[in-house]
Scaffold this active site. Structure first.
Site, PDB file in Angstrom:
ATOM      1  N   ASP A  59     -28.950 -14.046  14.003  1.00 25.19           N
ATOM      2  CA  ASP A  59     -28.618 -12.745  13.425  1.00 25.19           C
ATOM      3  C   ASP A  59     -29.870 -12.158  12.765  1.00 25.19           C
ATOM      4  O   ASP A  59     -30.476 -12.811  11.909  1.00 25.19           O
ATOM      5  CB  ASP A  59     -27.507 -12.963  12.386  1.00 25.19           C
ATOM      6  N   ILE A  60     -30.224 -10.946  13.137  1.00 30.35           N
ATOM      7  CA  ILE A  60     -31.423 -10.338  12.536  1.00 30.35           C
ATOM      8  C   ILE A  60     -31.256 -10.119  11.029  1.00 30.35           C
ATOM      9  O   ILE A  60     -32.225  -9.861  10.331  1.00 30.35           O
ATOM     10  CB  ILE A  60     -31.817  -8.991  13.202  1.00 30.35           C
ATOM     11  N   ALA A  82     -32.273  -4.805  18.769  1.00 26.16           N
ATOM     12  CA  ALA A  82     -30.934  -5.229  18.333  1.00 26.16           C
ATOM     13  C   ALA A  82     -30.303  -4.163  17.458  1.00 26.16           C
ATOM     14  O   ALA A  82     -30.923  -3.677  16.516  1.00 26.16           O
ATOM     15  CB  ALA A  82     -31.024  -6.546  17.569  1.00 26.16           C
ATOM     16  N   ASP A 135     -32.514   9.500  20.491  1.00 24.25           N
ATOM     17  CA  ASP A 135     -32.642  10.953  20.263  1.00 24.25           C
ATOM     18  C   ASP A 135     -31.506  11.490  19.388  1.00 24.25           C
ATOM     19  O   ASP A 135     -31.584  12.609  18.891  1.00 24.25           O
ATOM     20  CB  ASP A 135     -32.697  11.713  21.597  1.00 24.25           C
ATOM     21  N   ALA A 161     -26.646   8.187  12.103  1.00 26.62           N
ATOM     22  CA  ALA A 161     -27.136   8.152  10.718  1.00 26.62           C
ATOM     23  C   ALA A 161     -27.747   6.787  10.408  1.00 26.62           C
ATOM     24  O   ALA A 161     -28.768   6.692   9.716  1.00 26.62           O
ATOM     25  CB  ALA A 161     -25.998   8.459   9.755  1.00 26.62           C
ATOM     26  N   SER A 162     -27.150   5.732  10.948  1.00 28.43           N
ATOM     27  CA  SER A 162     -27.708   4.389  10.683  1.00 28.43           C
ATOM     28  C   SER A 162     -29.043   4.222  11.408  1.00 28.43           C
ATOM     29  O   SER A 162     -29.977   3.610  10.877  1.00 28.43           O
ATOM     30  CB  SER A 162     -26.713   3.294  11.083  1.00 28.43           C
ATOM     31  N   LYS A 163     -29.167   4.779  12.605  1.00 24.45           N
ATOM     32  CA  LYS A 163     -30.453   4.691  13.330  1.00 24.45           C
ATOM     33  C   LYS A 163     -31.514   5.550  12.629  1.00 24.45           C
ATOM     34  O   LYS A 163     -32.678   5.166  12.541  1.00 24.45           O
ATOM     35  CB  LYS A 163     -30.292   5.134  14.788  1.00 24.45           C
ATOM     36  N   GLY A 293     -16.531  15.000  16.050  1.00 22.76           N
ATOM     37  CA  GLY A 293     -17.945  15.288  15.767  1.00 22.76           C
ATOM     38  C   GLY A 293     -18.841  15.206  16.988  1.00 22.76           C
ATOM     39  O   GLY A 293     -20.052  15.003  16.855  1.00 22.76           O
ATOM     40  N   HIS A 294     -18.287  15.401  18.154  1.00 20.55           N
ATOM     41  CA  HIS A 294     -19.004  15.216  19.418  1.00 20.55           C
ATOM     42  C   HIS A 294     -20.255  16.109  19.519  1.00 20.55           C
ATOM     43  O   HIS A 294     -20.139  17.343  19.577  1.00 20.55           O
ATOM     44  CB  HIS A 294     -18.034  15.556  20.556  1.00 20.55           C
TER      45      HIS A 294
HETATM   46  P1  NAD Z   1     -26.425  -2.855  23.415  1.00 18.22           P
HETATM   47  O1  NAD Z   1     -25.285  -2.583  22.495  1.00 18.22           O
HETATM   48  O2  NAD Z   1     -26.174  -2.968  24.870  1.00 18.22           O
HETATM   49  O3  NAD Z   1     -27.177  -4.186  22.959  1.00 18.22           O
HETATM   50  C1  NAD Z   1     -27.419  -4.487  21.617  1.00 18.22           C
HETATM   51  C2  NAD Z   1     -27.819  -5.952  21.532  1.00 18.22           C
HETATM   52  O4  NAD Z   1     -28.087  -6.256  20.143  1.00 18.22           O
HETATM   53  C3  NAD Z   1     -26.720  -6.909  21.978  1.00 18.22           C
HETATM   54  O5  NAD Z   1     -27.257  -7.898  22.824  1.00 18.22           O
HETATM   55  C4  NAD Z   1     -26.216  -7.528  20.689  1.00 18.22           C
HETATM   56  O6  NAD Z   1     -25.743  -8.855  20.839  1.00 18.22           O
HETATM   57  C5  NAD Z   1     -27.473  -7.491  19.829  1.00 18.22           C
HETATM   58  N1  NAD Z   1     -27.169  -7.504  18.397  1.00 18.22           N
HETATM   59  C6  NAD Z   1     -26.289  -6.701  17.736  1.00 18.22           C
HETATM   60  N2  NAD Z   1     -26.262  -7.034  16.426  1.00 18.22           N
HETATM   61  C7  NAD Z   1     -27.166  -8.037  16.257  1.00 18.22           C
HETATM   62  C8  NAD Z   1     -27.592  -8.788  15.138  1.00 18.22           C
HETATM   63  N3  NAD Z   1     -27.094  -8.571  13.916  1.00 18.22           N
HETATM   64  N4  NAD Z   1     -28.550  -9.735  15.323  1.00 18.22           N
HETATM   65  C9  NAD Z   1     -29.073  -9.967  16.562  1.00 18.22           C
HETATM   66  N5  NAD Z   1     -28.682  -9.310  17.658  1.00 18.22           N
HETATM   67  C10 NAD Z   1     -27.735  -8.351  17.508  1.00 18.22           C
HETATM   68  O7  NAD Z   1     -27.482  -1.709  23.117  1.00 18.22           O
HETATM   69  P2  NAD Z   1     -28.499  -0.958  24.104  1.00 18.22           P
HETATM   70  O8  NAD Z   1     -27.806   0.170  24.739  1.00 18.22           O
HETATM   71  O9  NAD Z   1     -29.190  -1.976  24.927  1.00 18.22           O
HETATM   72  O10 NAD Z   1     -29.525  -0.349  23.033  1.00 18.22           O
HETATM   73  C11 NAD Z   1     -30.631  -1.131  22.577  1.00 18.22           C
HETATM   74  C12 NAD Z   1     -31.384  -0.318  21.530  1.00 18.22           C
HETATM   75  O11 NAD Z   1     -31.843   0.892  22.111  1.00 18.22           O
HETATM   76  C13 NAD Z   1     -30.542   0.078  20.325  1.00 18.22           C
HETATM   77  O12 NAD Z   1     -31.345  -0.025  19.173  1.00 18.22           O
HETATM   78  C14 NAD Z   1     -30.166   1.524  20.592  1.00 18.22           C
HETATM   79  O13 NAD Z   1     -29.996   2.239  19.392  1.00 18.22           O
HETATM   80  C15 NAD Z   1     -31.389   1.999  21.356  1.00 18.22           C
HETATM   81  N6  NAD Z   1     -31.144   3.098  22.327  1.00 18.22           N
HETATM   82  C16 NAD Z   1     -30.159   2.995  23.265  1.00 18.22           C
HETATM   83  C17 NAD Z   1     -29.998   4.009  24.208  1.00 18.22           C
HETATM   84  C18 NAD Z   1     -28.945   3.940  25.284  1.00 18.22           C
HETATM   85  O14 NAD Z   1     -28.737   4.916  26.011  1.00 18.22           O
HETATM   86  N7  NAD Z   1     -28.268   2.822  25.483  1.00 18.22           N
HETATM   87  C19 NAD Z   1     -30.828   5.134  24.168  1.00 18.22           C
HETATM   88  C20 NAD Z   1     -31.823   5.215  23.168  1.00 18.22           C
HETATM   89  C21 NAD Z   1     -31.979   4.176  22.266  1.00 18.22           C
HETATM   90  O1  DAU Z   2     -28.703   9.583  23.444  1.00 17.54           O
HETATM   91  C1  DAU Z   2     -28.932   8.211  23.313  1.00 17.54           C
HETATM   92  C2  DAU Z   2     -27.626   7.497  23.021  1.00 17.54           C
HETATM   93  O2  DAU Z   2     -26.876   7.527  24.223  1.00 17.54           O
HETATM   94  C3  DAU Z   2     -27.835   6.072  22.536  1.00 17.54           C
HETATM   95  O3  DAU Z   2     -28.506   6.081  21.304  1.00 17.54           O
HETATM   96  C4  DAU Z   2     -26.489   5.353  22.382  1.00 17.54           C
HETATM   97  O4  DAU Z   2     -26.704   4.004  22.036  1.00 17.54           O
HETATM   98  C5  DAU Z   2     -25.773   5.421  23.722  1.00 17.54           C
HETATM   99  O5  DAU Z   2     -24.496   4.821  23.607  1.00 17.54           O
HETATM  100  C6  DAU Z   2     -25.625   6.863  24.194  1.00 17.54           C
HETATM  101  O6  DAU Z   2     -24.719   7.604  23.313  1.00 17.54           O
HETATM  102  P1  DAU Z   2     -23.619   8.615  23.897  1.00 17.54           P
HETATM  103  O7  DAU Z   2     -22.554   8.774  22.900  1.00 17.54           O
HETATM  104  O8  DAU Z   2     -24.268   9.839  24.429  1.00 17.54           O
HETATM  105  O9  DAU Z   2     -23.128   7.733  25.168  1.00 17.54           O
HETATM  106  P2  DAU Z   2     -21.666   7.465  25.787  1.00 17.54           P
HETATM  107  O10 DAU Z   2     -21.874   6.777  27.085  1.00 17.54           O
HETATM  108  O11 DAU Z   2     -20.744   6.826  24.798  1.00 17.54           O
HETATM  109  O12 DAU Z   2     -21.125   8.929  26.070  1.00 17.54           O
HETATM  110  C7  DAU Z   2     -21.852   9.811  26.923  1.00 17.54           C
HETATM  111  C8  DAU Z   2     -21.097  11.129  26.961  1.00 17.54           C
HETATM  112  O13 DAU Z   2     -19.861  10.930  27.677  1.00 17.54           O
HETATM  113  C9  DAU Z   2     -20.699  11.647  25.595  1.00 17.54           C
HETATM  114  O14 DAU Z   2     -20.789  13.073  25.611  1.00 17.54           O
HETATM  115  C10 DAU Z   2     -19.255  11.209  25.434  1.00 17.54           C
HETATM  116  C11 DAU Z   2     -18.720  11.227  26.862  1.00 17.54           C
HETATM  117  N1  DAU Z   2     -17.679  10.227  27.216  1.00 17.54           N
HETATM  118  C12 DAU Z   2     -17.909   8.925  26.887  1.00 17.54           C
HETATM  119  C13 DAU Z   2     -16.992   7.959  27.233  1.00 17.54           C
HETATM  120  C14 DAU Z   2     -17.199   6.497  26.855  1.00 17.54           C
HETATM  121  C15 DAU Z   2     -16.548  10.628  27.917  1.00 17.54           C
HETATM  122  O15 DAU Z   2     -16.371  11.809  28.227  1.00 17.54           O
HETATM  123  N2  DAU Z   2     -15.645   9.652  28.279  1.00 17.54           N
HETATM  124  C16 DAU Z   2     -15.803   8.341  27.946  1.00 17.54           C
HETATM  125  O16 DAU Z   2     -14.911   7.513  28.280  1.00 17.54           O
END
Ligand code: NAD
Ligand code: DAU
Length: 354
Positions: A59-60, A82, A135, A161-163, A293-294
């Site tokens: 755990d980080i 993570a 973003d 907000a957490s990011k 809040g979409h």
């Molecule tokens: P994810 O949810 O798929 O993976 C997160 C990983 O973090 C998991 O493997 C989980 O087990 C691990 N984790 C969670 N809590 C932890 C803890 N306390 N200690 C150690 N490991 C822990 O996320 P992702 O989509 O791969 O995103 C990775 C990073 O990139 C995140 O920081 C996210 O904010 C950022 N990001 C994601 C996207 C996206 O579109 N998915 C876009 C931009 C930035």
């Molecule tokens: O922009 C970067 C972010 O993109 C990352 O930081 C997040 O970790 C990642 O989860 C993603 O966030 P979004 O909220 O944009 O992704 P999500 O796939 O949850 O949703 C994409 C869009 O689709 C969003 O407008 C909500 C909509 N949606 C999502 C789901 C899960 C639907 O319409 N139906 C669904 O079932």
């Protein structure tokens, strides 16, 4: 060879990063991951026996453990991914997001700083801490404009907000203690190994099961989609060539409304896995209650990373989506394994859970 400590390497982007680094024998990697519901060793099967790959379930937020891991592995670089990452889950249960994304990042910074301060001069100079962010910290755009590195922060969900908080902490550690940090903010990623709670795998799996495909609101929200491998190459470019203390926005110049994304996937499924009755998967599209809040629109101006670091995405949406849909069709066992027991594609994020 460089040693990279990756946090969150069993998640979506992290596992793609680890595959890339190990597949190209580019670094020795220690993957530190708690294996929450979103982290799965099933995503790392093909690298788990590689001599350059090490895994630690940890755990980080565990300061002592992180200190021990840094002392034992002696990383040259940290790539901090993570996090709790799903907006809908942050609406239902914000506490985990604050704990992991804010306190976890603080602990990674504190442990990195103490480790970095003890390094000999040359290694100290070369050390880097790359914080991977989103973003979404910039809030929501109307029809015009794009996010840039100097866009003011305006996060709107508990997740963003957490990011945003974690980004501020990273900058504070550079400004106050001199820790050599870099920050990236990327748009929506898609590709293999994305946990089936996010839009693209949710569409694919619901469609294949003949269930309604849930589209929030009217499907008019816009996201800027980037194939995950392109995100990985951007991160590595920033890590090696980025200027310490700077922020780089990463995006694919690929804005799409959600409804267009859903139609594209349905068309690919119609082509690759036609339904028995010959009807289109698009008939399963169902408009459901909107996300509270979409955010309406995200769009990245990626000029800085292109001009200063020479990075550009290699996949367009057509080729990236084709690869993605085919990957899910070929890896339904992976989907079943990672979903098993924790999530069954049900609607979350309406804010009515505690
Ligand atoms: P994810 O949810 O798929 O993976 C997160 C990983 O973090 C998991 O493997 C989980 O087990 C691990 N984790 C969670 N809590 C932890 C803890 N306390 N200690 C150690 N490991 C822990 O996320 P992702 O989509 O791969 O995103 C990775 C990073 O990139 C995140 O920081 C996210 O904010 C950022 N990001 C994601 C996207 C996206 O579109 N998915 C876009 C931009 C930035
Ligand atoms: O922009 C970067 C972010 O993109 C990352 O930081 C997040 O970790 C990642 O989860 C993603 O966030 P979004 O909220 O944009 O992704 P999500 O796939 O949850 O949703 C994409 C869009 O689709 C969003 O407008 C909500 C909509 N949606 C999502 C789901 C899960 C639907 O319409 N139906 C669904 O079932």
């Amino acid at each position: 060879m460089q040693k990279i400590l990756v946090t969150g390497g069993a998640g979506f982007i992290g596992s793609n990063l680890v595959h890339y680094l190990i597949g190209n024998e580019q670094a020795e990697v220690l993957n530190v991951d708690l294996l929450t519901y979103a982290g799965n060793r099933a995503s790392l099967k093909s690298v788990e026996n590689a001599s350059l790959y090490h895994f630690e379930q940890a755990d980080i937020r565990d300061h002592e453990m992180m200190t021990r891991l840094f002392e034992a592995f002696e990383p040259d670089r940290v790539m901090h991914l993570a996090a709790e990452s799903h907006v809908d889950r942050s609406i239902d249960g914000p506490a985990d997001f604050l704990n992991t994304n804010i306190m976890g990042t603080y602990i990674m910074l504190d442990v990195s700083r103490k480790y970095w301060e003890g390094l000999p001069a040359g290694r100290k100079e070369a050390f880097r801490f790359l914080h991977i962010s989103t973003d979404e910290v910039f809030g929501s755009l109307e029809a015009e404009g794009m996010f840039r590195e100097d866009t003011p922060y305006d996060p709107r969900s508990p997740y963003s907000a957490s990011k945003a908080s974690s980004d501020h902490l990273v900058r504070a550690w550079q400004h106050t203690y001199g820790l050599p940090v870099l920050i990236t903010n990327c748009s929506n990623n898609y590709g293999p190994y994305q946990y089936p709670e996010k839009l693209i795998p949710v569409i694919i799996l619901n469609a294949l099961q003949g269930k309604p495909i849930p589209v929030y609101g009217k499907g008019e929200n816009i996201r800027d989609w980037l194939f995950v491998e392109d995100h990985v190459t951007a991160l590595l470019r920033v890590l090696e060539k980025g200027n310490v203390g700077e922020t780089y926005l990463i995006g694919g110049n690929n804005e799409q409304t959600n409804i267009d994304v859903v139609h594209k996937i349905c068309a690919l499924l119609d082509k690759h896995r036609p339904r028995g009755d010959g009807r289109s998967y698009a008939e399963l599209i169902t408009f459901v209650t909107d996300r509270p809040g979409h955010d309406l629109r995200y769009a990245i101006d990626a000029t800085k990373i292109k001009n200063e670091l020479g990075w550009e995405p290699r996949h367009d949406f057509e080729s990236g989506m084709e690869k993605t849909v085919r990957w899910y069709l070929d890896n339904l066992d992976w989907c079943n394994e990672v979903l098993h027991g924790s999530y069954n594609l049900e609607r979350i994020g309406l804010g009515d859970r505690r």
